[in-house]
Every structure is written in structure tokens, then in C-alpha cells.
Write an enzyme that holds these catalytic residues in place. Sequence first.
Site, PDB file in Angstrom:
ATOM      1  NE  ARG A 101      -3.818   0.664   1.944  1.00 43.64           N
ATOM      2  CZ  ARG A 101      -5.039   0.765   2.464  1.00 43.64           C
ATOM      3  NH1 ARG A 101      -5.242   1.511   3.530  1.00 43.64           N
ATOM      4  NH2 ARG A 101      -6.043   0.107   1.926  1.00 43.64           N
ATOM      5  CG  HIS A 128      -8.400  -0.026  -2.891  1.00 51.79           C
ATOM      6  ND1 HIS A 128      -7.561  -1.078  -2.575  1.00 51.79           N
ATOM      7  CD2 HIS A 128      -9.054   0.275  -1.739  1.00 51.79           C
ATOM      8  CE1 HIS A 128      -7.697  -1.378  -1.285  1.00 51.79           C
ATOM      9  NE2 HIS A 128      -8.591  -0.582  -0.758  1.00 51.79           N
ATOM     10  CD  GLN A 131     -12.973  -2.129  -0.644  1.00 52.55           C
ATOM     11  OE1 GLN A 131     -12.193  -2.047   0.287  1.00 52.55           O
ATOM     12  NE2 GLN A 131     -14.182  -2.678  -0.504  1.00 52.55           N
ATOM     13  CG  ASP A 223     -13.667   6.383  -1.123  1.00 55.32           C
ATOM     14  OD1 ASP A 223     -13.595   6.166   0.105  1.00 55.32           O
ATOM     15  OD2 ASP A 223     -12.652   6.457  -1.855  1.00 55.32           O
ATOM     16  CB  CYS A 263     -14.077   1.114  -0.041  1.00 53.26           C
ATOM     17  SG  CYS A 263     -13.753   2.896   0.019  1.00 53.26           S
ATOM     18  NE  ARG A 291     -10.014  -5.369   0.458  1.00 53.41           N
ATOM     19  CZ  ARG A 291      -9.312  -4.338   0.926  1.00 53.41           C
ATOM     20  NH1 ARG A 291      -9.927  -3.322   1.505  1.00 53.41           N
ATOM     21  NH2 ARG A 291      -7.990  -4.298   0.806  1.00 53.41           N
TER      22      ARG A 291
HETATM   23  N1  NVA Z   1     -10.113   6.796  -1.421  1.00 50.29           N
HETATM   24  C1  NVA Z   1      -9.760   6.277  -0.111  1.00 50.29           C
HETATM   25  C2  NVA Z   1      -9.955   4.788  -0.075  1.00 50.29           C
HETATM   26  C3  NVA Z   1      -9.656   4.145   1.251  1.00 50.29           C
HETATM   27  C4  NVA Z   1      -9.849   2.671   1.245  1.00 50.29           C
HETATM   28  C5  NVA Z   1      -8.317   6.644   0.194  1.00 50.29           C
HETATM   29  O1  NVA Z   1      -7.465   6.519  -0.679  1.00 50.29           O
HETATM   30  O2  NVA Z   1      -8.054   7.088   1.325  1.00 50.29           O
HETATM   31  N1   CP Z   2     -11.176  -0.235   2.401  1.00 51.82           N
HETATM   32  C1   CP Z   2      -9.896  -0.278   2.809  1.00 51.82           C
HETATM   33  O1   CP Z   2      -8.961  -0.536   2.039  1.00 51.82           O
HETATM   34  O2   CP Z   2      -9.732  -0.053   4.142  1.00 51.82           O
HETATM   35  P1   CP Z   2      -8.341   0.190   4.906  1.00 51.82           P
HETATM   36  O3   CP Z   2      -7.810   1.500   4.410  1.00 51.82           O
HETATM   37  O4   CP Z   2      -8.716   0.212   6.357  1.00 51.82           O
HETATM   38  O5   CP Z   2      -7.419  -0.943   4.569  1.00 51.82           O
END
Ligand code: NVA
Ligand code: CP
Length: 307
Positions: A101, A128, A131, A223, A263, A291
Site C-alpha cells: 500500500r 484499489h 477492494q 467513498d 469501501c 476482502r
Molecule cells: N479513497 C480512499 C480509499 C480508502 C480505502 C483513500 O485513498 O483514502
Molecule cells: N477499504 C480499505 O482498504 O480499508 P483500509 O484502508 O482500512 O485498509
Amino acid sequence: MPRHFISLADHTEGELRSLIELARMIKANPPAFSTACAGRTMALIFQKPSLRTRMSFQAGIYQLGGQGVILGPKDIQLHRGESIADTAKVLSRYVDGIMARVYAHQDVLDLAESSDVPVINGLTDFNHPCQVLADLQTVQERFGYLRELKLAYVGDGNNMAHSLLHGCALMGMHVAIGHPAGYAPDPAVVARAQAFASSSGGSVLVTEDPAEAVDGADAVYTDVWASMGQEEERDQRIENFRGFQVDDALMKRARPGGIFLHCLPAHRGEEVAASVIDGPRSVVFDQAENRLHAQKAIMVKLMGSRR
Ligand code: NVA
Ligand code: CP
């Protein structure tokens, strides 16, 4: 099946279908897969916070008979200038797979380029895919199929919007994005999704009118308005996203059996009303659970003994 899992756009509809089917089988009978990744070790790199991705990968690899090692932002030498290429080459001598990540999408591409073991994208600023694989599994569980369903995404044209465009269009769904002015998804992603849709029988709509996006939808998705790394833009975004909250009035435009997805993490009172996310049409905790199953399917396909 490509060696890595970086973008849904790298996959065919058939590959995604078979991953969703494997995820369904794993969910139905976890013990049958308890040795599928026996003896395998995964490096789990996190440059950003996480609840779901961290826990579902770590629990998932353990449940498959392997183990995961969490590498947080301060745990490895990337922040002290060690290159991504060197990190990938060294990790490849120790582990059987890398989940990452990161902020910049190029970083996960560079990891994959230099890695001898599969790399799984656990979220970048661009997309992502894990997800959305879990989301497609969730929608399929609810309706029994995906083809020709309409999914409307309301909000920021961000990483989630990009993976939903790729994934839904590949699966022959109708995907509509309703975004505020100035927050459109990447035009290259929209064009790619349109190309997928023209061969899958799906369609793509991008509009600045959230009501138009949601009209007749089987699934409504939103989101956060400020993603990780955009914290200082939050107040401005709350202003700019006015009118884009998924509330009961907007949900009324969906089909009567239409479901709500997010998500997570969610901000009640911003992108979604509490009555929607905590209401009977919400499937957000099924998404979070899936997930685990969807990523176990990815790990079995990329690193398992019965690939
Ligand atoms: N768009 C959000 C998704 C989190 C799972 C982010 O990147 O923070
Ligand atoms: N939806 C998701 O990826 O959650 P986290 O950021 O908690 O991993």
C-alpha cells in the site's frame, strides 16, 4: 493470469470471474484451503494507515497456512533512501509474495518490475483493485449475477472510482460516475473502461449530476471526499462536494432492491447519511468481510500450491 495483481485492467473478464468463484468457494469452506499457501511468507508493506487491508491480508495468509510480516512506514529503509528496486530484489530472496500500500502508483509498478515474486496492490493514489474484487463478489452474492447490473459511484473521481470503472466495465455492468466539477476520474481510465464496456456489453456514464448517475441503479457506491494524503484539502472538499452526499432522497432514485456500498472507512454526515450506511440496504460489512475471501483467492492463484 498475470504474475502480479496491480490493476483490474490487466485481467480478462474470465480471470476476474474465476477469482470471484474461487473467493466464493473459499468463503463457503475455509478449512478446505488451510494448506493452500503452506510455508509461504508474504511481506505486507504499508506506507499509509489501514484496518481492513492489513487485517484481511494478515489473517488471510495465516488461514491459508502461511504467514505475513507487516512492514510499516518506519520499519524498512525506503524512507531513508533505499531504492524500491533494491527493496524488491532483497524481499524476493526471503518471501513468496509482496503486498504493498503506497502513495504513488509508480512505486507499486516499480516494485513489480524488480520483484521476482508476485506483487499485490493494496491501494495506491491511482487505484484499489483488491477492494473492487471484493465489491464485485459482494454484488454477485446479492443479485446472483453481475452482467447488466447498474452500479453508480457518487463522489471523488479517485482510486475507488478508477478500479470500479475498470472492474464493472470488464464484467459487462453499466457503471455511472457522478462527480462534482473539478473531481472527474482520469480520462484515460474512462476511455479504457469504455473500451472494455464495448466488448462486454456494459456501458460507462460520467456526469456532474449525482441524480442522473443513480437513476435506476442496482448498487450505489460512495467513498470519502478526502482520501489519505489529502487531509489538508478536507475543508475545501466539504464545500466543493456539497450536494453529493448519498442520502435517503438520492437512494430513492435507485431501484427498489438497490443496495448501498462503501469501501470504508466512512464519514457519516459527509459522503453518506447515517440512515443509509446503517440502514437495511447497506452491505458495507459484507464488503469488508469479502476482502478476506477475495484476497485469499488472489494469494492462492499467485502463490498457492494449486495455482
Ligand atoms: N479513497 C480512499 C480509499 C480508502 C480505502 C483513500 O485513498 O483514502
Ligand atoms: N477499504 C480499505 O482498504 O480499508 P483500509 O484502508 O482500512 O485498509
